[in-house]
Design an enzyme around this catalytic site. Structure first.
Site, short mmCIF file in Angstrom:
data_model
loop_
_atom_site.label_atom_id
_atom_site.label_comp_id
_atom_site.label_asym_id
_atom_site.label_seq_id
_atom_site.Cartn_x
_atom_site.Cartn_y
_atom_site.Cartn_z
N GLU A 163 -2.29 0.02 -4.64
CA GLU A 163 -2.46 -1.08 -3.68
C GLU A 163 -2.59 -2.39 -4.44
OE1 GLU A 163 -5.52 -2.16 0.01
OE2 GLU A 163 -5.92 -0.47 -1.31
N ASP B 264 0.87 -1.18 0.00
CA ASP B 264 0.00 0.00 0.00
C ASP B 264 0.91 1.23 0.00
OD1 ASP B 264 -2.10 1.72 0.08
OD2 ASP B 264 -2.93 1.00 1.98
#
Length: 484
Positions: free
Chosen positions: A106, A11
């Site tokens: 992500e 992320d």
């Protein structure tokens, strides 16, 4: 559940805002908010400096301005974000054939499928090396979670933020999850969380202790069974390689309701063109055109038209969207418009190009004739179309944060515009903070420009991961960590 933590979740840290700080030296270390800047705008991303003031994503921009009045408020630059995302996803693809992107910033990666990790030690090495590679190629940081399941890997990356790595050893899942809020589990949103709170369950341990039967009674069989398994740390969902998009769409929320029918039609045409640009960028075509209209009273209407075959022709999409608009009452005002294409395919139906040309020719032929009374609508009765103010025109041409180039001063970015002027700061990603200059909005030497690369000479990782340099901890890195 795997016996080794070989599922990785990456992320990127405050992605949009971090990319803007990397591109604009004068904003580094300062609060930055990226999102819609109008009265109805919403925050897309806030830098960590802005988050200290309580600003967060999905918050109305007006509220963010009250919390952080001195932050830099910028319009998103998706061209830059997609370029950086492509660089990151290319690195992930070198680790494994199984990469599951969740968004631009992500993704999950199955390290075991790529043969690069089979135990905790090798997984940690790959995770640290990935963080180094991302920093070297993009100039940005990302947080990495490693675990034996997707759920735990995602929780680990969240706990590792910002710019860290957290590895959850298999067998410790229950102990780690027990004190956490129920909201940490996938599928538990505000409504479900509130329902569980009223039942006396606020932590993951509460769910585990309640038992499957009680959760099924509260939430239904499918959700109850799934939630109980996750509370115990079980999650056997596989990492799935990138799925094909089912649709492509764009939409805009307007600062003030649109009342003029001509202006509404113009905006629909503009959205249709943007939608086709995305469609072509994905090398796809679509068969069904969808129009979305949210009216002044927040009622939302969706209309669709299915063509004879797939198309990526902007004329066809514009005309289909216009036909759909004709069936929608916009009398009270329109606050949002959207145009989308579904039924995607990898090819186009050639005869639709002729169809578009034929349909465009008909109105042209009619326009050449002398219209009789009442023909072509009642534009004279309705008055001239709504005109954008000079401030609105300037904001559209010179969005805050977007790139410009001046024939004399070089590359810069827009700090703001108003009263017939546009203010530009001239700096580049690897330059010192630059100087600010102000110009007329119609200055002939000032031009919109494409974003510059965040890293001018990135490290060559074409042979990675085999020959990746030894891992290092960059400035501000929280390094690797294991739980418990």
């Amino acid at each position: 559940m795997r016996a080794a933590p070989t599922i990785l979740h990456l992320d990127m840290d405050a992605f949009y805002a971090s990319a803007e700080q990397a591109a604009k030296p004068s904003l580094r270390g300062k609060p930055v908010v990226v999102g819609g800047l109008g009265p109805r705008g919403v925050v897309a991303t806030a830098s960590y400096e802005a988050r200290r003031f309580g600003v967060h994503s999905a918050m109305p921009t007006a509220q963010a301005r009250r919390l952080a009045p001195n932050a830099a408020y910028l319009v998103p630059r998706f061209m830059l974000y997609r370029t950086v995302s492509d660089q990151v996803m290319e690195l992930l693809g070198r680790l494994s054939p199984l990469v599951e992107p969740l968004s631009l910033d992500e993704a999950f990666v199955d390290l075991e499928a790529g043969g690069v990790a089979d135990d905790s030690a090798s997984a940690r090495v790959v995770g640290e090396q990935l963080r180094d590679a991302i920093r070297a190629v993009t100039g940005l940081t990302g947080s990495v979670g490693l675990a034996g399941s997707k759920m735990l890997a995602k929780i680990a990356s969240e706990e590792a933020k910002p710019n860290g790595l957290l590895l959850i050893e298999p067998g410790t899942e229950r102990e780690l999850l027990a004190p956490m809020s129920v909201r940490i589990l996938p599928g538990v949103g505000p409504a479900t969380g509130d329902h569980l709170r009223r039942a006396g369950m606020t932590t993951v341990d509460d769910l585990a202790e309640a038992g499957e039967a009680e959760l099924v009674r509260l939430l239904g069989k499918a959700h109850g069974v799934s939630l109980h398994r996750m509370a115990l740390g079980y999650d056997n969902r596989p990492v799935v390689a990138e799925r094909d998009a089912k649709s492509v769409s764009v939409e805009d929320t307007f600062d003030m309701d649109l009342h003029d029918r001509v202006r509404v039609r113009t905006e629909v045409d503009r959205l249709a063109d943007r939608c086709v640009q995305r469609l072509r960028a994905a090398e796809r075509s679509g068969r069904t055109v969808v129009l979305k209209v949210r009216r002044y009273d927040f009622s939302t209407l969706t209309r669709s038209e299915t063509l004879r075959g797939p198309t990526d022709d902007p004329g066809v999409v514009r005309e289909a969207a216009a036909r759909l608009l004709e069936a929608v009452d916009t009398t009270g005002g329109v606050r949002l418009l959207g145009v989308g294409v579904t039924g995607l395919a990898d090819y186009t139906q050639e005869d639709l190009f002729a169809q578009a040309a034929g349909e465009r020719a008909a109105p042209d032929d009619l326009a050449a004739e002398d219209p009789g009374p009442g023909e072509h609508g009642d534009e004279s009765a309705a008055g001239a179309p709504e005109q954008e103010t000079p401030e609105q025109l300037a904001a559209r041409r010179w969005p805050a944060g977007h790139d410009v180039r001046h024939d004399t001063y070089g590359h810069g970015w827009v700090q703001g515009s108003g009263v017939g002027r546009v203010t530009v700061r001239f700096e580049e990603p690897e330059s010192p903070p630059g100087r600010v200059r102000t110009f007329r909005i119609d200055d002939p030497e000032l031009w919109p420009a494409d974003p510059l690369p965040l890293v001018r000479d990135p490290v060559d990782y074409s042979s990675w991961p085999a020959s990746l340099p030894k891992s290092r901890s960059g400035p501000g890195s929280s390094g690797g960590e294991s739980r418990p």
